[in-house]
Design a protein around this motif. Structure first.
Motif, PDB file in Angstrom:
ATOM      1  N   SER A   9       0.830  -1.204   0.000  1.00  0.00           N
ATOM      2  CA  SER A   9       0.000   0.000   0.000  1.00  0.00           C
ATOM      3  C   SER A   9       0.866   1.257   0.000  1.00  0.00           C
ATOM      4  CB  SER A   9      -0.913   0.001   1.231  1.00  0.00           C
ATOM      5  OG  SER A   9      -1.775   1.111   1.229  1.00  0.00           O
ATOM      6  N   ALA A  10       1.956   1.242   0.779  1.00  0.00           N
ATOM      7  CA  ALA A  10       2.868   2.387   0.816  1.00  0.00           C
ATOM      8  C   ALA A  10       3.588   2.556  -0.518  1.00  0.00           C
ATOM      9  CB  ALA A  10       3.874   2.221   1.949  1.00  0.00           C
ATOM     10  N   ILE A  11       3.969   1.441  -1.129  1.00  0.00           N
ATOM     11  CA  ILE A  11       4.628   1.488  -2.438  1.00  0.00           C
ATOM     12  C   ILE A  11       3.673   2.040  -3.496  1.00  0.00           C
ATOM     13  CG2 ILE A  11       5.363  -0.021  -4.332  1.00  0.00           C
ATOM     14  CD1 ILE A  11       7.626   0.549  -2.531  1.00  0.00           C
ATOM     15  N   VAL A  12       2.435   1.553  -3.483  1.00  0.00           N
ATOM     16  CA  VAL A  12       1.438   2.026  -4.449  1.00  0.00           C
ATOM     17  C   VAL A  12       1.206   3.530  -4.295  1.00  0.00           C
ATOM     18  CG1 VAL A  12      -1.018   1.916  -5.056  1.00  0.00           C
ATOM     19  CG2 VAL A  12       0.291  -0.192  -4.761  1.00  0.00           C
ATOM     20  N   SER A  13       1.145   3.998  -3.065  1.00  0.00           N
ATOM     21  CA  SER A  13       0.988   5.433  -2.817  1.00  0.00           C
ATOM     22  C   SER A  13       2.147   6.218  -3.421  1.00  0.00           C
ATOM     23  CB  SER A  13       0.899   5.691  -1.310  1.00  0.00           C
ATOM     24  OG  SER A  13       0.876   7.066  -1.025  1.00  0.00           O
ATOM     25  N   GLU A  14       3.351   5.694  -3.261  1.00  0.00           N
ATOM     26  CA  GLU A  14       4.537   6.359  -3.804  1.00  0.00           C
ATOM     27  C   GLU A  14       4.534   6.315  -5.332  1.00  0.00           C
ATOM     28  OE1 GLU A  14       9.412   5.888  -3.495  1.00  0.00           O
ATOM     29  OE2 GLU A  14       8.094   4.688  -2.212  1.00  0.00           O
ATOM     30  N   LEU A  15       4.150   5.172  -5.907  1.00  0.00           N
ATOM     31  CA  LEU A  15       4.134   5.037  -7.367  1.00  0.00           C
ATOM     32  C   LEU A  15       3.079   5.948  -7.992  1.00  0.00           C
ATOM     33  CD1 LEU A  15       4.583   1.171  -7.905  1.00  0.00           C
ATOM     34  CD2 LEU A  15       6.317   2.964  -7.765  1.00  0.00           C
ATOM     35  N   LYS A  16       1.932   6.079  -7.322  1.00  0.00           N
ATOM     36  CA  LYS A  16       0.885   6.967  -7.845  1.00  0.00           C
ATOM     37  C   LYS A  16       1.405   8.402  -7.963  1.00  0.00           C
ATOM     38  CE  LYS A  16      -2.431   5.941  -4.934  1.00  0.00           C
ATOM     39  NZ  LYS A  16      -3.770   5.919  -4.273  1.00  0.00           N
ATOM     40  N   LYS A  17       2.141   8.845  -6.956  1.00  0.00           N
ATOM     41  CA  LYS A  17       2.637  10.224  -6.956  1.00  0.00           C
ATOM     42  C   LYS A  17       3.714  10.439  -8.017  1.00  0.00           C
ATOM     43  CE  LYS A  17       1.798  10.704  -1.990  1.00  0.00           C
ATOM     44  NZ  LYS A  17       2.446  10.806  -0.655  1.00  0.00           N
ATOM     45  N   LEU A  62      10.258  -8.176  -5.159  1.00  0.00           N
ATOM     46  CA  LEU A  62      10.309  -6.774  -4.751  1.00  0.00           C
ATOM     47  C   LEU A  62       9.687  -5.879  -5.808  1.00  0.00           C
ATOM     48  CD1 LEU A  62      14.055  -6.601  -3.642  1.00  0.00           C
ATOM     49  CD2 LEU A  62      12.101  -6.710  -2.104  1.00  0.00           C
ATOM     50  N   ILE A  63       9.267  -4.691  -5.398  1.00  0.00           N
ATOM     51  CA  ILE A  63       8.904  -3.619  -6.315  1.00  0.00           C
ATOM     52  C   ILE A  63       9.216  -2.299  -5.609  1.00  0.00           C
ATOM     53  CG2 ILE A  63       6.467  -3.781  -5.583  1.00  0.00           C
ATOM     54  CD1 ILE A  63       5.738  -2.622  -8.361  1.00  0.00           C
ATOM     55  N   TYR A  64      10.033  -1.465  -6.249  1.00  0.00           N
ATOM     56  CA  TYR A  64      10.417  -0.203  -5.616  1.00  0.00           C
ATOM     57  C   TYR A  64      11.036   0.728  -6.663  1.00  0.00           C
ATOM     58  CZ  TYR A  64      15.162  -2.164  -5.686  1.00  0.00           C
ATOM     59  OH  TYR A  64      16.360  -2.711  -6.086  1.00  0.00           O
ATOM     60  N   LEU A  65      11.112   2.007  -6.337  1.00  0.00           N
ATOM     61  CA  LEU A  65      11.784   2.992  -7.167  1.00  0.00           C
ATOM     62  C   LEU A  65      13.238   3.122  -6.732  1.00  0.00           C
ATOM     63  CD1 LEU A  65       9.068   5.802  -7.246  1.00  0.00           C
ATOM     64  CD2 LEU A  65       9.647   4.241  -9.109  1.00  0.00           C
ATOM     65  N   THR A  66      14.122   3.279  -7.680  1.00  0.00           N
ATOM     66  CA  THR A  66      15.542   3.367  -7.348  1.00  0.00           C
ATOM     67  C   THR A  66      16.199   4.479  -8.151  1.00  0.00           C
ATOM     68  OG1 THR A  66      17.641   2.150  -7.279  1.00  0.00           O
ATOM     69  CG2 THR A  66      16.155   1.648  -9.097  1.00  0.00           C
ATOM     70  N   PRO A 294      11.906   8.950   4.132  1.00  0.00           N
ATOM     71  CA  PRO A 294      10.814   9.774   3.586  1.00  0.00           C
ATOM     72  C   PRO A 294       9.800   8.981   2.772  1.00  0.00           C
ATOM     73  CG  PRO A 294      12.828  10.107   2.333  1.00  0.00           C
ATOM     74  CD  PRO A 294      13.200   9.277   3.516  1.00  0.00           C
ATOM     75  N   SER A 295      10.205   7.832   2.230  1.00  0.00           N
ATOM     76  CA  SER A 295       9.295   7.014   1.429  1.00  0.00           C
ATOM     77  C   SER A 295       9.688   5.544   1.555  1.00  0.00           C
ATOM     78  CB  SER A 295       9.316   7.454  -0.043  1.00  0.00           C
ATOM     79  OG  SER A 295      10.612   7.307  -0.583  1.00  0.00           O
ATOM     80  N   MET A 296       8.881   4.666   0.950  1.00  0.00           N
ATOM     81  CA  MET A 296       9.068   3.232   1.137  1.00  0.00           C
ATOM     82  C   MET A 296      10.217   2.666   0.299  1.00  0.00           C
ATOM     83  SD  MET A 296       7.553   1.121   3.156  1.00  0.00           S
ATOM     84  CE  MET A 296       8.616  -0.264   3.549  1.00  0.00           C
ATOM     85  N   SER A 297      10.428   3.216  -0.886  1.00  0.00           N
ATOM     86  CA  SER A 297      11.436   2.649  -1.791  1.00  0.00           C
ATOM     87  C   SER A 297      12.843   2.607  -1.200  1.00  0.00           C
ATOM     88  CB  SER A 297      11.438   3.408  -3.123  1.00  0.00           C
ATOM     89  OG  SER A 297      10.302   3.069  -3.885  1.00  0.00           O
ATOM     90  N   PRO A 298      13.335   3.706  -0.604  1.00  0.00           N
ATOM     91  CA  PRO A 298      14.685   3.617  -0.019  1.00  0.00           C
ATOM     92  C   PRO A 298      14.774   2.617   1.133  1.00  0.00           C
ATOM     93  CG  PRO A 298      13.659   5.744   0.489  1.00  0.00           C
ATOM     94  CD  PRO A 298      12.806   5.082  -0.544  1.00  0.00           C
ATOM     95  N   VAL A 299      13.659   2.391   1.837  1.00  0.00           N
ATOM     96  CA  VAL A 299      13.650   1.361   2.890  1.00  0.00           C
ATOM     97  C   VAL A 299      13.894  -0.011   2.278  1.00  0.00           C
ATOM     98  CG1 VAL A 299      12.190   0.153   4.549  1.00  0.00           C
ATOM     99  CG2 VAL A 299      12.146   2.638   4.444  1.00  0.00           C
ATOM    100  N   ILE A 300      13.133  -0.317   1.238  1.00  0.00           N
ATOM    101  CA  ILE A 300      13.261  -1.619   0.584  1.00  0.00           C
ATOM    102  C   ILE A 300      14.642  -1.775  -0.033  1.00  0.00           C
ATOM    103  CG2 ILE A 300      12.362  -3.037  -1.308  1.00  0.00           C
ATOM    104  CD1 ILE A 300       9.643  -1.668  -0.801  1.00  0.00           C
TER     105      ILE A 300
END
Length: 594
Positions: A9-17, A62-66, A294-300
């Protein structure tokens, strides 16, 4: 930590933005089960470029922004080519999470071959060994997937081109975003299990960690049975659950990693208060706390990056590990047997004494005697010697001399064989250690070539060709005092560093009497090196040895000019007679990588 529905859910929120409205600029597939999308978008902050990593690896989905750029293979796999054909330059209309499952759906809009506007879906399922990346058309017909799941693999759901996509079967769980207090009280908290288990087995997308966090916030012991809950405790649990649910609905996430010292313990999209408070500049030695992002991607990315590398390298080194482990087991058994046989030869001198004493005192033996007691003129003691009554004293003496000579020959042969077996065992253990610290494909290739050269793996070995093809480099660190320190990752690199790269007064470090890496400190001709550099080099040698898990490791160190390699020795083997030693903790945190 599970990649649960809250994380998705946190990843989806980040991807939407970041991705909604953007166009897919590039698609490539760096791994057989990994996809990378480069998306260009116009946002309030201006033009942006985002890199989305999607992995369906069974052990690490996994799915995340890098911000990092992964290597683009020269030849694109079929799935990647298909996506390029259909959705190259497609616009991302939406990113959603259906039913709070571990699924991410990306609605895409693009022009087909006729120039007509059409839509497709890219569906990412983050579900452990069942993870997949599925590409469908607008009506849900599967065009292709990164993994094909036939009826023989799964009788529940096929994932094949031409089939209609259906969501994974429900597990009799409810969407936590939809339930009310009555359901929570009368169904979730009525299960005859522990409170924690009742929560995560009843509600979709909640992992045991999140369930424990809810219990912690409510002041309830998650391990107690639901039957023992008071009404007040039940109300407190629902209040804690409802507060977390509200933050998820409002997309108010607090991504964090819980550290225990240097080790990341857990991560989550909400504050894990059960692991302490936020601390600055984590990780730190002997400091526990939360590192907030600040967001989920750097955590992952931070949590899984090292784990992902280790996991993939371990998978790809399985065959080499099996070969080395079998060779270690075989050599260890041979070495133990030789040592046992060598111990049996210790009685050879006794037989020699028996023969000499019988030669001197045999005249006093009578026919049929089963033993003789005489003075041992070596130490003055009285000694009883067993006799074969059917043989004369001289024949018994000859028999003992024959036993002595046989054991003596065995001893001399075994002394040589045990040294060879010990050296072979030490070498194999060093290769095993090299496999543990291997980080890249080139590292594995060098180790394989080393095993080919040593005869443990079949194949041809060309050292000159190897130098051209394999470009793995040793690890490179810089001490706090500015000195360059190099660590060999395998025996080829150890030998190269020690005998070709290092110069006469450069310092050499190695774990004492255990397999490990050679560490070279370039002194640039200086004779006075700060103590701190000695300690940091020793910590590197301890960390990259088989004593890595020990509290302290003894390290030998000397100058390169004191090292020699015996003729016909295995790669990386050295001898030295002038050295110093120190005991050090195998901890490399704080030592800067070059």
């Amino acid at each position: 930590m599970a990649f649960d529905g809250v994380t998705v859910s946190a990843i989806v929120s980040e991807l939407k933005k970041n991705l909604t409205g953007g166009r897919i600029y590039k698609i490539y597939q760096p791994e057989v089960d990994e996809l990378c999308l480069v998306v260009k978008n116009r946002t309030e902050q201006g033009n942006t470029t985002s890199r989305l990593v999607i992995s369906a690896d069974a052990s690490l989905p996994l799915i995340y922004l890098t911000g990092q750029t992964k290597e683009n293979p020269t030849t694109a796999p079929n799935f990647c080519m298909l996506l390029r054909k259909h959705i190259g330059n497609a616009r991302i209309l939406s990113v959603t999470q259906p039913n709070f499952e571990r699924i991410v759906e990306m609605q895409l809009e693009h022009l087909d071959e006729m120039g007509d506007l059409c839509q497709k879906k890219l569906i990412v399922e983050i579900m452990g060994k069942h993870s997949n990346i599925i590409f469908t058309d607008a009506d849900g017909t599967i065009i292709d997937s990164i993994k094909h799941i036939s009826h023989q693999v799964s009788s529940v759901r096929e994932v094949l081109p031409g089939r209609t996509y259906v969501y994974p079967p429900a597990q009799e769980k409810e969407n936590p975003l939809d339930i009310d207090i009555n359901y929570f009280m009368n169904h979730v908290l009525r299960k005859p299990v522990s409170v924690t288990k009742a929560i995560y087995t009843s509600l979709t997308g909640l992992s045991p960690v999140i369930a424990n966090e809810i219990c912690y916030r409510a002041g309830v012991d998650g391990g107690m049975s639901t039957a023992g809950l008071s009404m007040q405790e039940q109300e407190d649990l629902y209040a804690a659950f409802d507060a977390m649910r509200t933050s998820i609905k409002e997309e108010q996430f607090a991504p964090c990693i819980a550290y225990q010292g240097y080790a990341p313990k857990e991560f989550a999209a909400c504050t894990l208060t059960m692991y302490g408070e936020e601390a600055d500049n984590l990780p730190k030695k002997d400091v526990d706390g939360l590192k907030v992002f600040p967001s989920m991607s750097p955590v992952i990315e931070e949590y899984y990056q090292a784990k992902s590398v280790v996991t993939r390298i371990r998978q790809r080194s399985t065959d080499l590990r099996k070969i080395v482990n079998n060779a270690i087991e075989r050599t260890a058994k041979k070495y133990d047997l030789q040592r046992s046989q060598l111990k049996d030869t210790e009685k050879r001198d006794k037989y020699k004494v028996y023969g000499e004493l019988l030669t001197a005192y045999g005249y006093s033996c009578k026919p049929g005697d089963k033993e003789i007691t005489c003075e041992n003129y070596y130490d003055g003691s009285m000694l009883t010697i067993p006799l074969d009554p059917e043989q004369s004293a001289m024949e018994n003496a000859k028999r003992y001399f024959n036993k002595y000579n046989k054991l003596k020959r065995t001893y001399e042969a075994l002394m040589e064989l045990t040294v060879e077996s010990k050296e072979e065992l030490d070498y194999l253990l060093s290769v095993q250690n090299s496999l543990e610290i291997a980080k890249t494909e080139n590292d594995l290739q060098e180790i394989k070539q080393e095993l080919v050269e040593s005869g443990y793996v079949r194949g041809r070995f060309d050292r000159n060709k190897q130098k051209k093809q394999v470009k793995a480099k040793p690890l490179h660190y810089i001490s706090s005092d500015g000195y360059h320190m190099y660590v060999g990752k395998n025996n080829f690199q150890n030998e190269e560093l020690t005998f070709k790269f290092a110069e006469g007064n450069d310092l050499w470090f190695h774990a004492k009497q255990m397999p490990g890496s050679h560490v070279i400190v370039k002194t640039n001709g200086e004779t006075e090196i700060p103590d701190r550099t000695y300690e940091e080099a020793a910590r590197l040698a301890a960390y990259y040895s088989t004593g890595k898990e020990a509290p302290k490791v003894e390290i030998d160190y000397t100058t390169k000019k004191n090292l020699k390699k015996p003729p016909k020795a295995k790669p990386g083997f050295v001898i030295y007679h002038t050295n110093y030693s120190m005991s050090i903790e195998p901890d490399i945190h704080g030592i800067a990588e070059a």
